[in-house]
Design a protein around this motif. Structure first.
Motif, PDB file in Angstrom:
ATOM      1  N   VAL A  73      -0.897  -3.774  -1.257  1.00  0.00           N
ATOM      2  CA  VAL A  73      -0.671  -2.396  -0.807  1.00  0.00           C
ATOM      3  C   VAL A  73      -1.597  -1.423  -1.534  1.00  0.00           C
ATOM      4  N   VAL A  74      -1.713  -1.574  -2.866  1.00  0.00           N
ATOM      5  CA  VAL A  74      -2.555  -0.675  -3.663  1.00  0.00           C
ATOM      6  C   VAL A  74      -4.022  -0.807  -3.268  1.00  0.00           C
ATOM      7  N   VAL A  75      -4.505  -2.049  -3.126  1.00  0.00           N
ATOM      8  CA  VAL A  75      -5.909  -2.279  -2.747  1.00  0.00           C
ATOM      9  C   VAL A  75      -6.182  -1.712  -1.354  1.00  0.00           C
ATOM     10  N   SER A  76      -5.254  -1.931  -0.421  1.00  0.00           N
ATOM     11  CA  SER A  76      -5.410  -1.406   0.944  1.00  0.00           C
ATOM     12  C   SER A  76      -5.466   0.108   0.938  1.00  0.00           C
ATOM     13  N   PHE A  77      -4.591   0.719   0.122  1.00  0.00           N
ATOM     14  CA  PHE A  77      -4.569   2.176   0.024  1.00  0.00           C
ATOM     15  C   PHE A  77      -5.887   2.706  -0.540  1.00  0.00           C
ATOM     16  N   LEU A  78      -6.420   2.028  -1.565  1.00  0.00           N
ATOM     17  CA  LEU A  78      -7.684   2.449  -2.175  1.00  0.00           C
ATOM     18  C   LEU A  78      -8.835   2.372  -1.177  1.00  0.00           C
ATOM     19  N   PHE A  79      -8.897   1.273  -0.414  1.00  0.00           N
ATOM     20  CA  PHE A  79      -9.951   1.143   0.600  1.00  0.00           C
ATOM     21  C   PHE A  79      -9.817   2.218   1.670  1.00  0.00           C
ATOM     22  N   PHE A  80      -8.576   2.519   2.047  1.00  0.00           N
ATOM     23  CA  PHE A  80      -8.328   3.557   3.044  1.00  0.00           C
ATOM     24  C   PHE A  80      -8.808   4.919   2.550  1.00  0.00           C
ATOM     25  N   LYS A  81      -8.499   5.250   1.280  1.00  0.00           N
ATOM     26  CA  LYS A  81      -8.916   6.526   0.712  1.00  0.00           C
ATOM     27  C   LYS A  81     -10.429   6.609   0.568  1.00  0.00           C
ATOM     28  N   ILE A  82     -11.049   5.492   0.165  1.00  0.00           N
ATOM     29  CA  ILE A  82     -12.511   5.475   0.021  1.00  0.00           C
ATOM     30  C   ILE A  82     -13.178   5.723   1.377  1.00  0.00           C
ATOM     31  N   TYR A  83     -12.642   5.088   2.419  1.00  0.00           N
ATOM     32  CA  TYR A  83     -13.214   5.290   3.756  1.00  0.00           C
ATOM     33  C   TYR A  83     -13.060   6.744   4.194  1.00  0.00           C
ATOM     34  N   ASN A  84     -11.887   7.341   3.926  1.00  0.00           N
ATOM     35  CA  ASN A  84     -11.674   8.742   4.302  1.00  0.00           C
ATOM     36  C   ASN A  84     -12.615   9.680   3.564  1.00  0.00           C
TER      37      ASN A  84
END
Length: 283
Positions: A24-35
């Motif tokens: 969940v944390v890694v997915s959230f980080l990738f999502f924020k980086i993309y945004n």
């Protein structure tokens, strides 16, 4: 079929809470980086790097030695090139991560104060437009504009339409620069804003003031209002994009929408819980 179902259940049982949290944390980080980088030049490069990561194991599987070597070295050099070439985007991303508040989270305005604040800004901009007086007004949000403020003259005055108009009167000391608004105050005027923009699609008909506005909005999340000296046209620069042909009412709606969004974003967790409890009681 039963064996497959049993294997699936065993796989689920073997997953620990920490592994789920990790995903969940890694997915959230990738999502924020993309945004952070979407709709920038860096987005296309990131897509290319992801594609290379997919091709590398394929080249290894088919024993394509030369292609595998080239792709591996491309990744090594590419990551370094990414930081160098896209330094402005990387800087903006880091600034977004560490941003503080907008319109100052400690300053909560009631409806009457909001309307008065926005009316002062829009009245001044409308009058400047009618008289074709060039103006550059930056409304600070989460990204601090301290570096730009330090290049001008400190005012720290309450916002009024007459003061904003007087600042940009031609041939006065502060007219040829940006005016910075923070919370309910005009912090500084006559500020220097570099006009070095990465936007290659700017038309030749746009002058230094508009280029400076776009540049400022590329390097911060400020709302930048521009009044053209030649035509009186009101424009907004937001997130590196210049939006033209605004009128008083349209400008008012945009400022009000941003202010309300900012206030919602600045509500703390405790306040959100209180609002949720109140909403549950009312329902």
């Amino acid at each position: 079929m039963d064996g497959l179902y049993e294997a699936f259940l065993n796989a689920l049982r073997s997953i620990s809470v920490s592994q789920i949290l990790d995903v969940v944390v890694v997915s959230f980080l990738f999502f924020k980086i993309y945004n952070l980088i979407k709709e920038t030049r860096a987005e296309q490069l990131l897509k290319g790097i992801i594609l290379i990561f997919f091709i590398i194991p394929i080249s290894e599987f088919f024993n394509l030695t030369m292609l595998h070597w080239i792709l591996n070295n491309t990744i090594t050099i590419g990551l370094l090139s990414f930081v160098i070439i896209f330094q402005p985007e990387v800087r903006r991303a880091l600034e977004k991560i560490g941003r503080t508040s907008i319109f100052d989270k400690n300053v909560q305005l009631d409806k009457e104060e909001k309307n008065k604040l926005i009316s002062n800004i829009t009245d001044a901009v409308d009058n400047l437009s009618l008289s074709r007086t060039g103006a550059l007004i930056m409304v600070e949000q989460k990204t601090g504009l301290g570096e730009i403020i330090n290049t001008g003259t400190r005012l720290d005055a309450l916002i009024s339409s007459s003061l904003l108009e007087n600042i940009f009167v031609v041939n006065t000391p502060l007219h040829d620069g940006a005016c910075i608004i923070r919370d309910k105050r005009i912090i500084a005027a006559g500020c220097f804003v570099p006009s070095l923009t990465t936007n290659g699609s700017i038309g030749q008909h746009l002058g230094t003031r508009h280029r400076a506005a776009i540049s400022a909005s590329e390097n911060s999340d400020a709302i930048v209002i521009v009044v053209s000296e030649e035509t009186g046209i009101i424009s907004l620069a937001i997130n590196g994009k210049l939006l033209r042909n605004y009128n008083k009412e349209k400008l008012r709606n945009v400022l009000l929408a941003f202010m309300e969004k900012n206030e919602r974003d600045n509500i703390g967790v405790g306040e959100k819980v209180k609002q949720w409890i109140k909403k549950r009681k009312n329902s």
